[in-house]
Design a protein around this motif. Structure first.
Motif, PDB file in Angstrom:
ATOM      1  N   TYR A  86       0.859  -1.188   0.000  1.00  0.00           N
ATOM      2  CA  TYR A  86       0.000   0.000   0.000  1.00  0.00           C
ATOM      3  C   TYR A  86       0.889   1.229   0.000  1.00  0.00           C
ATOM      4  O   TYR A  86       1.709   1.415   0.900  1.00  0.00           O
ATOM      5  N   TRP A  87       0.750   2.048  -1.017  1.00  0.00           N
ATOM      6  CA  TRP A  87       1.508   3.290  -1.088  1.00  0.00           C
ATOM      7  C   TRP A  87       0.630   4.442  -0.618  1.00  0.00           C
ATOM      8  O   TRP A  87      -0.596   4.358  -0.671  1.00  0.00           O
ATOM      9  N   ASN A  88       1.268   5.512  -0.190  1.00  0.00           N
ATOM     10  CA  ASN A  88       0.577   6.672   0.359  1.00  0.00           C
ATOM     11  C   ASN A  88      -0.594   7.091  -0.537  1.00  0.00           C
ATOM     12  O   ASN A  88      -0.390   7.556  -1.656  1.00  0.00           O
ATOM     13  N   PRO A  89      -1.847   6.958  -0.052  1.00  0.00           N
ATOM     14  CA  PRO A  89      -3.006   7.276  -0.893  1.00  0.00           C
ATOM     15  C   PRO A  89      -3.155   8.766  -1.194  1.00  0.00           C
ATOM     16  O   PRO A  89      -3.972   9.142  -2.027  1.00  0.00           O
ATOM     17  N   GLU A  90      -2.368   9.607  -0.510  1.00  0.00           N
ATOM     18  CA  GLU A  90      -2.391  11.028  -0.847  1.00  0.00           C
ATOM     19  C   GLU A  90      -1.593  11.311  -2.121  1.00  0.00           C
ATOM     20  O   GLU A  90      -1.763  12.361  -2.734  1.00  0.00           O
ATOM     21  N   ALA A 144     -23.565   6.583  -1.419  1.00  0.00           N
ATOM     22  CA  ALA A 144     -23.742   5.387  -2.237  1.00  0.00           C
ATOM     23  C   ALA A 144     -22.401   4.800  -2.670  1.00  0.00           C
ATOM     24  O   ALA A 144     -22.366   3.788  -3.356  1.00  0.00           O
ATOM     25  N   LEU A 145     -21.306   5.447  -2.270  1.00  0.00           N
ATOM     26  CA  LEU A 145     -19.967   4.990  -2.626  1.00  0.00           C
ATOM     27  C   LEU A 145     -19.293   4.364  -1.419  1.00  0.00           C
ATOM     28  O   LEU A 145     -19.529   4.764  -0.279  1.00  0.00           O
ATOM     29  N   ALA A 146     -18.428   3.379  -1.665  1.00  0.00           N
ATOM     30  CA  ALA A 146     -17.687   2.744  -0.578  1.00  0.00           C
ATOM     31  C   ALA A 146     -16.719   3.748   0.038  1.00  0.00           C
ATOM     32  O   ALA A 146     -16.055   4.497  -0.682  1.00  0.00           O
ATOM     33  N   LYS A 147     -16.651   3.790   1.346  1.00  0.00           N
ATOM     34  CA  LYS A 147     -15.759   4.713   2.038  1.00  0.00           C
ATOM     35  C   LYS A 147     -14.311   4.259   1.900  1.00  0.00           C
ATOM     36  O   LYS A 147     -14.015   3.082   1.852  1.00  0.00           O
ATOM     37  N   GLY A 148     -13.404   5.268   1.863  1.00  0.00           N
ATOM     38  CA  GLY A 148     -11.982   4.975   1.874  1.00  0.00           C
ATOM     39  C   GLY A 148     -11.389   5.330   3.224  1.00  0.00           C
ATOM     40  O   GLY A 148     -11.968   5.046   4.269  1.00  0.00           O
ATOM     41  N   GLU A 149     -10.211   5.976   3.203  1.00  0.00           N
ATOM     42  CA  GLU A 149      -9.583   6.419   4.453  1.00  0.00           C
ATOM     43  C   GLU A 149     -10.462   7.460   5.158  1.00  0.00           C
ATOM     44  O   GLU A 149     -11.134   8.230   4.499  1.00  0.00           O
ATOM     45  N   PRO A 150     -10.488   7.474   6.501  1.00  0.00           N
ATOM     46  CA  PRO A 150      -9.774   6.580   7.410  1.00  0.00           C
ATOM     47  C   PRO A 150     -10.553   5.319   7.761  1.00  0.00           C
ATOM     48  O   PRO A 150     -10.121   4.529   8.606  1.00  0.00           O
ATOM     49  N   ASN A 181     -11.108  19.218  -5.254  1.00  0.00           N
ATOM     50  CA  ASN A 181     -11.579  19.539  -3.907  1.00  0.00           C
ATOM     51  C   ASN A 181     -11.454  18.425  -2.877  1.00  0.00           C
ATOM     52  O   ASN A 181     -11.501  18.704  -1.673  1.00  0.00           O
ATOM     53  N   SER A 182     -11.315  17.199  -3.283  1.00  0.00           N
ATOM     54  CA  SER A 182     -11.380  16.092  -2.342  1.00  0.00           C
ATOM     55  C   SER A 182     -10.006  15.748  -1.748  1.00  0.00           C
ATOM     56  O   SER A 182      -9.022  15.635  -2.484  1.00  0.00           O
ATOM     57  N   PRO A 183      -9.931  15.546  -0.421  1.00  0.00           N
ATOM     58  CA  PRO A 183      -8.679  15.058   0.166  1.00  0.00           C
ATOM     59  C   PRO A 183      -8.275  13.727  -0.468  1.00  0.00           C
ATOM     60  O   PRO A 183      -9.120  12.904  -0.800  1.00  0.00           O
ATOM     61  N   ARG A 184      -6.982  13.542  -0.649  1.00  0.00           N
ATOM     62  CA  ARG A 184      -6.421  12.335  -1.249  1.00  0.00           C
ATOM     63  C   ARG A 184      -6.830  12.143  -2.705  1.00  0.00           C
ATOM     64  O   ARG A 184      -6.618  11.081  -3.275  1.00  0.00           O
TER      65      ARG A 184
END
Length: 309
Positions: free
Chosen positions: A141-145, A178-184, A292-295
């Motif tokens: 897993y690489w930094n998702p940012e 309606a979308l799968a959540k990511g981090e955190p 606008n979205s983080p990551r």
């Protein structure tokens, strides 16, 4: 086999869990682009090839040629390139102006071709009971940012049962629940069954690499055209004809308002060979997320786009 199937069934249930969100966030103009050349967003990706000790190019240990072909197909689809399967002449079809580049350097600043190979048999993974994203991320897993993480999983026995999953962005756009959540909440990115990654000779209608196109759409904030199954609140894109049931065929059909649905839209579950379009509103939605979205917005200035010093 039974444990693997159970894990993916649980993942599919998680991915399908939806809420309600009827507040409309207007997008009244094209966002300002921060990093693009010629008005195109560039996104660095890393492909984590998870395999069961197969020789290079066999089974789940996909060849570099197949990986490169998949990325080429992904870019053809998002750029609506003439002379490819990603081209369309639909009046609402558009060049989404997003391109994907295999990362040139690792998070540690070392040279990279954007491909990581992991023999799953060499790793004792304790995340078996966690989400499928956390399970895959434990291997690599690489930094998702800074990177779009894409995992291929070697479950060829689940061809046409499990195709792929994608986490959505953190956003204020309508339909986000309606979308799968990511981090955190969990590791984020896209998971693709190796059997559906790139072009293959498998006897399936999903063998041209459009599963990745579809799941990356979710990663950039797009919903299925039927949304939550409501004709009034579906995918929040005015130029995708309203539909309240999943679209799984290339056969023309009529939607909620008596208008022909877009069977060729990448965000349907249509067979790969008839998918060839994003709409203008879908492109606006993806651009809004990238600005606008983080990551997502941090991807635009990622060092993964640059050669290491």
């Amino acid at each position: 086999m039974t444990k693997n199937i159970l894990r993916y069934v649980l993942a599919l249930i998680l991915f399908s869990k939806c809420g309600s969100d009827n507040d409309v966030i207007p997008i009244d103009k094209e966002p300002d682009l921060e990093n693009p050349s010629n008005g195109v967003y560039s996104i660095p990706i890393v492909v984590h090839i998870l395999h069961n000790d197969e020789p290079l190019g066999e089974g789940g240990n996909l060849s570099e040629a197949r990986i490169l072909k998949q990325i080429e197909s992904l870019n053809n689809d998002y750029r609506k390139r003439q002379g490819t399967n990603g081209f369309n002449d639909h009046p609402d079809g558009t060049d989404a102006k997003v391109e994907f580049v295999l990362a040139s350097q690792t998070p540690e600043g070392k040279q990279s071709n954007g491909i990581v190979r992991i023999n799953m048999l060499d790793v004792d993974n304790p995340m078996e009971s966690n989400s499928t994203f956390d399970y895959c991320a434990y291997y690599s897993y690489w930094n998702p940012e800074e990177y779009l993480n894409i995992w291929t999983v070697p479950y060829l026995e689940l061809t046409d049962v499990f195709l792929g999953l994608g986490t959505g962005p953190e956003t204020d756009l309508p339909g986000k629940d309606a979308l799968a959540k990511g981090e955190p909440f969990q590791a984020e990115g896209v998971i693709i069954n190796a059997g559906h990654f790139g072009e293959s000779s498998l006897s399936t209608t999903y063998n041209l690499g459009r599963t990745l196109t579809h799941e990356v759409g979710h990663y950039l904030g797009l919903l299925h055209p039927w949304g939550l199954g409501d004709c009034d609140f579906n995918d929040y894109c005015a130029d995708t004809p309203k539909v309240n049931v999943p679209v799984t065929s290339c056969t023309p059909a009529i939607g909620c308002d008596g208008e022909e649905i877009q069977v060729q839209n990448y965000m349907n579950w249509s067979p790969d060979d008839c998918m060839n379009m994003f709409t203008n509103d879908q492109a606006f939605r993806m651009h809004y997320v990238l600005e606008n979205s983080p990551r997502r917005k941090t991807l635009l200035s990622s060092k993964g786009l640059q050669e290491p010093l």
